[in-house]
Motif scaffolding. Structure first.
Motif, short mmCIF file in Angstrom:
data_model
loop_
_atom_site.label_atom_id
_atom_site.label_comp_id
_atom_site.label_asym_id
_atom_site.label_seq_id
_atom_site.Cartn_x
_atom_site.Cartn_y
_atom_site.Cartn_z
N ASP A 139 0.77 -1.08 -0.24
CA ASP A 139 0.09 -0.25 0.01
C ASP A 139 0.73 1.25 -0.28
O ASP A 139 0.36 2.19 -0.44
CB ASP A 139 -1.31 -0.13 1.51
N VAL A 140 1.76 1.09 0.75
CA VAL A 140 2.52 2.43 0.94
C VAL A 140 3.56 2.85 0.20
O VAL A 140 3.74 3.38 -1.01
CB VAL A 140 3.83 2.66 2.16
N THR A 141 4.12 1.19 -0.87
CA THR A 141 5.20 1.09 -2.15
C THR A 141 4.92 2.16 -3.18
O THR A 141 4.90 2.58 -4.16
CB THR A 141 5.38 0.33 -1.62
N ASP A 142 3.21 1.37 -3.47
CA ASP A 142 2.78 1.21 -5.07
C ASP A 142 2.16 2.97 -4.94
O ASP A 142 1.96 2.90 -6.07
CB ASP A 142 1.53 0.51 -4.92
N TYR A 143 1.82 3.97 -3.83
CA TYR A 143 0.87 5.27 -3.58
C TYR A 143 2.28 6.39 -4.30
O TYR A 143 3.45 5.81 -4.50
CB TYR A 143 0.94 5.39 -2.71
N ARG A 144 1.46 6.77 -5.58
CA ARG A 144 2.88 7.68 -6.55
C ARG A 144 2.09 8.92 -5.32
O ARG A 144 1.35 9.20 -5.88
CB ARG A 144 2.54 7.44 -7.99
N PRO A 145 2.87 9.81 -4.68
CA PRO A 145 2.77 11.39 -4.48
C PRO A 145 2.11 12.52 -5.68
O PRO A 145 2.87 11.82 -6.69
CB PRO A 145 3.93 11.28 -3.67
N ARG A 146 0.98 13.02 -5.20
CA ARG A 146 0.90 13.80 -6.49
C ARG A 146 1.45 15.20 -6.74
O ARG A 146 1.83 16.07 -7.36
CB ARG A 146 -0.59 14.12 -5.81
N ASP A 147 2.19 15.49 -4.62
CA ASP A 147 2.81 16.80 -5.47
C ASP A 147 4.06 16.87 -4.01
O ASP A 147 4.06 15.68 -3.76
CB ASP A 147 1.75 18.13 -4.57
N ASP A 148 4.52 17.89 -3.74
CA ASP A 148 5.86 18.00 -2.40
C ASP A 148 5.38 17.42 -2.03
O ASP A 148 6.13 16.65 -0.69
CB ASP A 148 6.42 19.48 -2.82
N TYR A 149 3.92 17.93 -0.95
CA TYR A 149 3.75 17.14 0.42
C TYR A 149 3.40 16.05 0.19
O TYR A 149 4.40 15.88 1.71
CB TYR A 149 2.77 18.18 1.01
N GLU A 150 3.09 15.73 -0.48
CA GLU A 150 2.86 13.96 -0.30
C GLU A 150 4.37 13.68 -0.46
O GLU A 150 4.79 12.39 0.27
CB GLU A 150 1.85 13.17 -1.23
N ALA A 151 4.91 13.93 -1.45
CA ALA A 151 6.69 13.50 -1.65
C ALA A 151 7.34 13.66 -0.09
O ALA A 151 7.87 12.59 0.38
CB ALA A 151 7.23 13.85 -2.60
N GLN A 152 7.38 14.13 0.71
CA GLN A 152 7.45 14.72 2.00
C GLN A 152 7.48 13.11 2.60
O GLN A 152 8.00 13.41 3.53
CB GLN A 152 7.75 16.40 2.71
N SER A 153 5.99 12.57 2.39
CA SER A 153 5.77 11.84 3.81
C SER A 153 5.36 10.70 3.62
O SER A 153 5.92 9.54 3.97
CB SER A 153 4.01 12.09 3.94
N TYR A 154 6.48 10.26 2.08
CA TYR A 154 6.57 9.07 1.69
C TYR A 154 7.70 8.66 1.40
O TYR A 154 7.08 7.26 2.13
CB TYR A 154 7.07 9.26 -0.34
N GLN A 155 8.49 8.79 1.99
CA GLN A 155 9.80 8.33 2.68
C GLN A 155 10.03 7.44 3.98
O GLN A 155 10.09 6.55 4.28
CB GLN A 155 11.54 9.01 1.52
N PRO A 156 9.25 8.75 4.62
CA PRO A 156 9.27 7.99 6.13
C PRO A 156 8.22 7.67 6.32
O PRO A 156 8.41 6.80 7.08
CB PRO A 156 9.07 9.90 6.65
N LEU A 157 7.76 6.91 5.23
CA LEU A 157 6.62 6.14 5.82
C LEU A 157 7.45 4.64 5.27
O LEU A 157 7.11 3.70 6.02
CB LEU A 157 5.67 6.51 4.91
N LEU A 158 7.79 4.80 3.85
CA LEU A 158 8.44 3.83 3.98
C LEU A 158 9.98 3.15 4.96
O LEU A 158 9.55 2.29 5.54
CB LEU A 158 9.37 4.11 2.54
N ASP A 159 10.19 4.05 5.42
CA ASP A 159 11.55 4.33 6.57
C ASP A 159 10.64 2.86 7.48
O ASP A 159 11.37 2.08 8.51
CB ASP A 159 11.91 4.85 7.09
N GLN A 160 8.93 3.36 8.38
CA GLN A 160 8.66 3.37 9.60
C GLN A 160 7.86 1.64 8.76
O GLN A 160 8.28 0.57 9.92
CB GLN A 160 7.21 4.02 9.69
N VAL A 161 7.91 1.83 7.17
CA VAL A 161 6.86 0.38 7.09
C VAL A 161 8.78 -0.70 7.34
O VAL A 161 8.16 -2.07 8.09
CB VAL A 161 6.79 0.50 5.92
N ALA A 162 9.91 -0.41 6.59
CA ALA A 162 10.33 -1.32 7.28
C ALA A 162 11.35 -1.47 8.11
O ALA A 162 11.71 -2.66 8.64
CB ALA A 162 12.21 -0.18 6.70
N ALA A 163 11.15 -0.72 9.69
CA ALA A 163 11.54 -0.46 10.76
C ALA A 163 10.85 -1.79 11.16
O ALA A 163 11.09 -2.47 12.39
CB ALA A 163 11.31 0.71 11.01
#
Length: 252
Positions: A139-163
Motif C-alpha cells: 500500500d505504501v510503496t505502490d502509491y505515487r505522490p501527487r505533489d511535493d507535500y505528499e512526496a515529503q511523507s513518502y520516504q518516512p513512511l517507507l522507513d517506518q514500514v521497514a522498521a
C-alpha cells in the motif's frame, strides 16, 4: 498444570530430598563423632564451588534478562513504527489513507489476537502475519505522490514500514530459547554438585542447620526456574506482552 505450581512442587521436592539425606546420614554417625573434624580443604572447596556456581548462575540470569528486555524493545519498536504509519498517512488522499490504516489495523489485530497465542503455543510467527505486513508495505510503496507535500511523507513512511518489518523479524528470532543445551547441562550439573557438597559438611539435625540446608536448596531450584522462565520471552510464565500494540491501538 501451572508453572508456579510446578515450581512449588520442585522446590518442595528438592528440600525433602536434602533433608531426608541429611537426617539419614546423621543416623549413621556414631556418638563419638566430632563436627569440628571436617577437613579445612573440604570447607575451602565447598566455598569455592559455591562462589564459582553463583557467578555462572548470575551470568545466566543476566543473559536471559537482557534477552527478554531486547524482545520487549522489539515489540515496542514494531508497534511504534506501525503507529507512525497510521498517523503520517494523513497527508495522503482519504481513500488511500483509509486503506492503509485499515490494513495496519488488520495486521495489529492479527498480531494481538492470533499471532501472540501462536508464539506461546508453537514458538513461531504466522504466515498470515507476514501476508498482512506485506500488504501494508505494498500500500505504501505502490502509491505515487501527487505533489511535493505528499512526496515529503513518502520516504518516512517507507522507513517506518521497514522498521516494522525489521522489528517483526527480530521478534521472530527472539522466540527461541536463549541458552543452548550445553549451558543448561552446566547449570543443572553445577546445582547438583553445589547441593551435594552440603553433605560433605557435618551438618547436625538441629533446626537451624536443617532450615539453612532446605532454604539453600530451595533457592537454587528457584533461580534455575527463573532462568528457564526468562529463557523464552514469549512462551512461558513471565512472558513479554503485546501491551505496546494495545496501548497504541486501543480501538482494536
Amino acid at each position: 498444570m501451572s508453572e508456579w505450581l510446578v515450581l512449588t512442587i520442585a522446590m518442595a521436592a528438592v528440600c525433602a530430598v536434602v533433608l531426608s539425606i541429611t537426617v539419614l546420614k546423621q543416623r549413621r554417625i556414631g556418638e563419638d563423632d566430632d563436627p569440628s573434624e571436617t577437613p579445612d580443604v573440604i570447607e575451602y572447596m565447598t566455598m569455592m564451588v559455591g562462589v564459582v556456581y553463583a557467578i555462572v548462575l548470575g551470568l545466566a540470569i543476566a543473559g536471559v534478562w537482557e534477552a527478554r528486555g531486547t524482545a520487549g524493545d522489539t515489540v515496542r519498536t514494531e508497534a511504534q513504527a506501525l503507529h507512525e504509519v497510521s498517523e503520517r498517512v494523513r497527508a495522503y488522499p482519504e481513500a488511500t489513507r483509509d486503506r492503509i490504516r485499515a490494513d495496519v489495523d488488520a495486521y495489529v489485530a492479527h498480531v494481538v489476537h492470533k499471532e501472540w497465542p501462536a508464539m506461546a503455543e508453537r514458538g513461531e510467527v504466522t504466515d498470515r502475519g507476514n501476508e498482512l505486513l506485506d500488504k501494508v508495505r505494498a500500500d505504501v510503496t505502490d502509491y505515487r505522490p501527487r505533489d511535493d507535500y505528499e512526496a515529503q511523507s513518502y520516504q518516512p513512511l517507507l522507513d517506518q514500514v521497514a522498521a516494522a518489518d525489521d522489528a517483526r523479524n527480530a521478534r521472530a528470532d527472539s522466540i527461541d530459547p536463549t541458552l543452548p543445551p550445553v549451558v543448561w547441562f552446566g547449570l543443572i550439573t553445577g546445582a547438583a554438585i553445589t547441593i551435594g557438597l552440603i553433605f560433605t559438611l557435618q551438618i547436625r539435625r538441629s533446626a537451624r542447620e536443617l532450615l539453612m540446608a532446605a532454604l539453600f536448596s530451595a533457592l537454587i531450584a528457584f533461580l534455575l526456574f527463573l532462568v528457564w522462565d526468562f529463557d523464552a520471552p514469549f512462551s512461558r510464565g513471565i512472558s513479554t506482552s503485546a501491551d505496546p500494540f494495545t496501548d497504541l491501538f486501543p480501538e482494536l
